[in-house]
Design a protein around this motif. Sequence first.
Motif, PDB file in Angstrom:
ATOM      1  N   GLU A  97      15.117  99.729  60.730  1.00  0.00           N
ATOM      2  CA  GLU A  97      14.635 100.550  59.623  1.00  0.00           C
ATOM      3  C   GLU A  97      14.889  99.910  58.260  1.00  0.00           C
ATOM      4  O   GLU A  97      14.083 100.058  57.332  1.00  0.00           O
ATOM      5  CB  GLU A  97      15.295 101.935  59.678  1.00  0.00           C
ATOM      6  CG  GLU A  97      14.859 102.790  60.856  1.00  0.00           C
ATOM      7  CD  GLU A  97      13.376 103.106  60.817  1.00  0.00           C
ATOM      8  OE1 GLU A  97      12.906 103.698  59.821  1.00  0.00           O
ATOM      9  OE2 GLU A  97      12.671 102.726  61.795  1.00  0.00           O
ATOM     10  N   MET A  98      15.995  99.196  58.125  1.00  0.00           N
ATOM     11  CA  MET A  98      16.310  98.601  56.830  1.00  0.00           C
ATOM     12  C   MET A  98      15.377  97.443  56.482  1.00  0.00           C
ATOM     13  O   MET A  98      15.304  97.016  55.324  1.00  0.00           O
ATOM     14  CB  MET A  98      17.767  98.126  56.808  1.00  0.00           C
ATOM     15  CG  MET A  98      18.778  99.263  56.794  1.00  0.00           C
ATOM     16  SD  MET A  98      18.770 100.229  55.270  1.00  0.00           S
ATOM     17  CE  MET A  98      20.039  99.363  54.328  1.00  0.00           C
ATOM     18  N   ASP A  99      14.668  96.932  57.464  1.00  0.00           N
ATOM     19  CA  ASP A  99      13.713  95.862  57.225  1.00  0.00           C
ATOM     20  C   ASP A  99      12.354  96.391  56.753  1.00  0.00           C
ATOM     21  O   ASP A  99      11.476  95.612  56.377  1.00  0.00           O
ATOM     22  CB  ASP A  99      13.501  95.028  58.496  1.00  0.00           C
ATOM     23  CG  ASP A  99      14.658  94.076  58.762  1.00  0.00           C
ATOM     24  OD1 ASP A  99      15.389  93.770  57.811  1.00  0.00           O
ATOM     25  OD2 ASP A  99      14.829  93.662  59.927  1.00  0.00           O
ATOM     26  N   LYS A 100      12.198  97.710  56.759  1.00  0.00           N
ATOM     27  CA  LYS A 100      10.917  98.312  56.403  1.00  0.00           C
ATOM     28  C   LYS A 100      10.840  98.576  54.899  1.00  0.00           C
ATOM     29  O   LYS A 100      11.864  98.680  54.214  1.00  0.00           O
ATOM     30  CB  LYS A 100      10.716  99.610  57.179  1.00  0.00           C
ATOM     31  CG  LYS A 100      10.625  99.413  58.689  1.00  0.00           C
ATOM     32  CD  LYS A 100      10.437 100.732  59.419  1.00  0.00           C
ATOM     33  CE  LYS A 100      10.330 100.516  60.929  1.00  0.00           C
ATOM     34  NZ  LYS A 100      10.182 101.794  61.675  1.00  0.00           N
ATOM     35  N   THR A 101       9.624  98.699  54.402  1.00  0.00           N
ATOM     36  CA  THR A 101       9.415  99.010  52.986  1.00  0.00           C
ATOM     37  C   THR A 101      10.020 100.360  52.647  1.00  0.00           C
ATOM     38  O   THR A 101      10.693 100.523  51.621  1.00  0.00           O
ATOM     39  CB  THR A 101       7.906  99.021  52.660  1.00  0.00           C
ATOM     40  OG1 THR A 101       7.354  97.749  52.997  1.00  0.00           O
ATOM     41  CG2 THR A 101       7.687  99.309  51.185  1.00  0.00           C
ATOM     42  N   ASP A 102       9.795 101.332  53.514  1.00  0.00           N
ATOM     43  CA  ASP A 102      10.351 102.678  53.342  1.00  0.00           C
ATOM     44  C   ASP A 102      11.677 102.750  54.097  1.00  0.00           C
ATOM     45  O   ASP A 102      11.798 103.423  55.118  1.00  0.00           O
ATOM     46  CB  ASP A 102       9.362 103.714  53.878  1.00  0.00           C
ATOM     47  CG  ASP A 102       9.859 105.135  53.696  1.00  0.00           C
ATOM     48  OD1 ASP A 102      10.719 105.353  52.828  1.00  0.00           O
ATOM     49  OD2 ASP A 102       9.392 106.034  54.433  1.00  0.00           O
ATOM     50  N   ALA A 103      12.670 102.048  53.595  1.00  0.00           N
ATOM     51  CA  ALA A 103      13.967 101.953  54.277  1.00  0.00           C
ATOM     52  C   ALA A 103      14.813 103.199  54.004  1.00  0.00           C
ATOM     53  O   ALA A 103      14.590 103.921  53.026  1.00  0.00           O
ATOM     54  CB  ALA A 103      14.711 100.713  53.803  1.00  0.00           C
ATOM     55  N   PRO A 104      15.800 103.459  54.857  1.00  0.00           N
ATOM     56  CA  PRO A 104      16.698 104.594  54.615  1.00  0.00           C
ATOM     57  C   PRO A 104      17.384 104.467  53.247  1.00  0.00           C
ATOM     58  O   PRO A 104      17.784 103.373  52.840  1.00  0.00           O
ATOM     59  CB  PRO A 104      17.723 104.484  55.757  1.00  0.00           C
ATOM     60  CG  PRO A 104      17.010 103.751  56.842  1.00  0.00           C
ATOM     61  CD  PRO A 104      16.119 102.768  56.128  1.00  0.00           C
ATOM     62  N   THR A 105      17.511 105.587  52.571  1.00  0.00           N
ATOM     63  CA  THR A 105      18.269 105.610  51.317  1.00  0.00           C
ATOM     64  C   THR A 105      19.700 106.083  51.567  1.00  0.00           C
ATOM     65  O   THR A 105      20.587 105.848  50.743  1.00  0.00           O
ATOM     66  CB  THR A 105      17.613 106.544  50.286  1.00  0.00           C
ATOM     67  OG1 THR A 105      17.604 107.892  50.785  1.00  0.00           O
ATOM     68  CG2 THR A 105      16.185 106.106  49.995  1.00  0.00           C
ATOM     69  N   LEU A 106      19.917 106.745  52.714  1.00  0.00           N
ATOM     70  CA  LEU A 106      21.237 107.250  53.080  1.00  0.00           C
ATOM     71  C   LEU A 106      21.508 106.843  54.520  1.00  0.00           C
ATOM     72  O   LEU A 106      20.740 107.169  55.420  1.00  0.00           O
ATOM     73  CB  LEU A 106      21.261 108.779  52.947  1.00  0.00           C
ATOM     74  CG  LEU A 106      22.609 109.492  53.093  1.00  0.00           C
ATOM     75  CD1 LEU A 106      23.561 109.079  51.983  1.00  0.00           C
ATOM     76  CD2 LEU A 106      22.408 111.009  53.077  1.00  0.00           C
ATOM     77  N   PHE A 107      22.591 106.087  54.733  1.00  0.00           N
ATOM     78  CA  PHE A 107      22.852 105.578  56.076  1.00  0.00           C
ATOM     79  C   PHE A 107      24.352 105.546  56.338  1.00  0.00           C
ATOM     80  O   PHE A 107      25.170 105.818  55.443  1.00  0.00           O
ATOM     81  CB  PHE A 107      22.219 104.201  56.274  1.00  0.00           C
ATOM     82  CG  PHE A 107      22.750 103.112  55.377  1.00  0.00           C
ATOM     83  CD1 PHE A 107      23.728 102.226  55.831  1.00  0.00           C
ATOM     84  CD2 PHE A 107      22.266 102.956  54.074  1.00  0.00           C
ATOM     85  CE1 PHE A 107      24.214 101.210  55.009  1.00  0.00           C
ATOM     86  CE2 PHE A 107      22.748 101.938  53.256  1.00  0.00           C
ATOM     87  CZ  PHE A 107      23.723 101.065  53.719  1.00  0.00           C
ATOM     88  N   ASN A 108      24.729 105.221  57.558  1.00  0.00           N
ATOM     89  CA  ASN A 108      26.126 105.279  57.982  1.00  0.00           C
ATOM     90  C   ASN A 108      26.761 103.896  58.060  1.00  0.00           C
ATOM     91  O   ASN A 108      26.172 102.958  58.590  1.00  0.00           O
ATOM     92  CB  ASN A 108      26.219 105.937  59.369  1.00  0.00           C
ATOM     93  CG  ASN A 108      27.638 106.330  59.735  1.00  0.00           C
ATOM     94  OD1 ASN A 108      28.142 107.330  59.240  1.00  0.00           O
ATOM     95  ND2 ASN A 108      28.290 105.569  60.599  1.00  0.00           N
ATOM     96  N   ILE A 109      27.960 103.775  57.506  1.00  0.00           N
ATOM     97  CA  ILE A 109      28.813 102.603  57.714  1.00  0.00           C
ATOM     98  C   ILE A 109      30.104 103.126  58.315  1.00  0.00           C
ATOM     99  O   ILE A 109      30.920 103.729  57.618  1.00  0.00           O
ATOM    100  CB  ILE A 109      29.101 101.835  56.409  1.00  0.00           C
ATOM    101  CG1 ILE A 109      27.805 101.270  55.816  1.00  0.00           C
ATOM    102  CG2 ILE A 109      30.103 100.716  56.666  1.00  0.00           C
ATOM    103  CD1 ILE A 109      28.003 100.513  54.519  1.00  0.00           C
ATOM    104  N   GLY A 110      30.295 102.916  59.617  1.00  0.00           N
ATOM    105  CA  GLY A 110      31.382 103.595  60.300  1.00  0.00           C
ATOM    106  C   GLY A 110      32.661 102.817  60.472  1.00  0.00           C
ATOM    107  O   GLY A 110      33.727 103.402  60.645  1.00  0.00           O
ATOM    108  N   THR A 111      32.589 101.489  60.445  1.00  0.00           N
ATOM    109  CA  THR A 111      33.746 100.675  60.783  1.00  0.00           C
ATOM    110  C   THR A 111      33.929  99.540  59.785  1.00  0.00           C
ATOM    111  O   THR A 111      33.064  99.284  58.940  1.00  0.00           O
ATOM    112  CB  THR A 111      33.564 100.065  62.187  1.00  0.00           C
ATOM    113  OG1 THR A 111      32.461  99.135  62.154  1.00  0.00           O
ATOM    114  CG2 THR A 111      33.290 101.139  63.233  1.00  0.00           C
ATOM    115  N   THR A 112      35.055  98.830  59.924  1.00  0.00           N
ATOM    116  CA  THR A 112      35.278  97.671  59.058  1.00  0.00           C
ATOM    117  C   THR A 112      34.245  96.589  59.329  1.00  0.00           C
ATOM    118  O   THR A 112      33.823  95.874  58.416  1.00  0.00           O
ATOM    119  CB  THR A 112      36.691  97.116  59.266  1.00  0.00           C
ATOM    120  OG1 THR A 112      36.903  96.836  60.666  1.00  0.00           O
ATOM    121  CG2 THR A 112      37.745  98.095  58.802  1.00  0.00           C
ATOM    122  N   ALA A 113      33.820  96.493  60.580  1.00  0.00           N
ATOM    123  CA  ALA A 113      32.765  95.533  60.902  1.00  0.00           C
ATOM    124  C   ALA A 113      31.464  95.937  60.212  1.00  0.00           C
ATOM    125  O   ALA A 113      30.686  95.087  59.751  1.00  0.00           O
ATOM    126  CB  ALA A 113      32.552  95.464  62.414  1.00  0.00           C
TER     127      ALA A 113
END
Length: 446
Positions: A97-113
């Motif tokens: 999804e992040m590679d798309k023109t209409d990419a997410p504006t709100l997403f999850n970063i769950g870990t240190t990785a």
Amino acid sequence: MGNISRKQFITLGAASAAVLGLAGCGSSSSSDSSSSSDAGSSSTDDRSGNVYWLNFKPELDETAQALAKSYMEKYPNVKVKVQTAASGTYEQTLTSEMDKTDAPTLFNIGTTAGVKEWGSSAMDLTGTDIEKALSTSEYTYKDSDGRLVCAGLCYETYGIVVNADLVEKAGHSVDDIKDFDSLKAVVEDIHKNAATLGFDAFAATDLDDSSSWRVTGHLANLEYYYEEKDDGGWDETPASIKGTYLPNYKKIFDLAINNSAEDPSTLSTGGHDPSTEFTSGKAAFFFTGSWDYATIAEAQKNTTMIPYYCGVSGEEKAGLNSGTENRLAINDAASDEDKKATMDFWLWMVTDPEASKEMVAQLGVLPYTDAAKGDNGYLNKAEELSKAGNYTMDWATNYQPNVDQYRKGLVSALNAYTADQSDANWDNFKTAFVDGWAQNYKVENA
């Protein structure tokens, strides 16, 4: 998990309920909706822009979709889209999804990785209304440059949920369970008498994508936690692990798969629906967490949660596994209008009285000062144990490197082991657990 492993569990009373968090099961879904709040920096009549939330928690999907719809009704110039990734596919979906023109504006970063992978794509939240709204900084992550790239959506706890009524019906009490030996005695007695009792000990420990996280992520935490504790705490993902406590993992895993109504050899394909087994009263024990409290409490009125007793020394003072891998980030590549719209929506969800009440009902507790307060029995149990001086098992599992591929290796090895519980097959699992960590660390840090 950052420095959480060395920090004391924050009680629900302190810091206005610093909680919520983890993994679950479900299918992918997507819809456009909308809703609003005065908690953001925009006034009620000038909000505009687009919000695209790629939701990490499948069990939150229904609530998220409803809130999005409400927000759009309140702020008709804002478009809110919620898409929920299927269990075990979030990183794959996010990458796509992040590679798309209409990419997410709100997403999850769950870990240190996740910070290493996605931190550069995240807006710096330092000094924003989001940071100001937090009741604690315990569940935030900063990148190597000190940028605040994500903040906790919720806080959760997990362990072994127990149907106290069924345990009593079998002639025991939850109070009898203080360590692995006492747990084993109760579990094996229930399983031995399952035909007469009408229920078995453990719900199925399925290894398909909808449920394998219970043992490759959550149950595995007991090994990581105790090893991390021996090491004096981890500040970042170690390049290798020893697997010192794998014999303890094996004890509790074997206990679960061999004292259930389901044949261990059938666990690889899943489909047993362990949640329904437990809520329908067909099993007395279930590996799950606070996110399932509302569903379980509706069906079974007298349940509680106990620690992962696994035979380690001093475990009578163990507590529950508490932390989060649900941390939201805003896409820094979005337009200023969309970033503002996204922050306003996020703030509304966690501070608006009605919206946050809906979130709390599903998630348990939100680490935001103005969030609605909830009454989640499993989170209350975590607090009770902490206040009694029990140690909290923090989420060392958040350090798993190249997490999706690492867990796939664990599942493959466990499938072979449940089909044939030989020493050779267990040795293969140990290899996947220990060597697989080192190999995936190299991939992640190449």
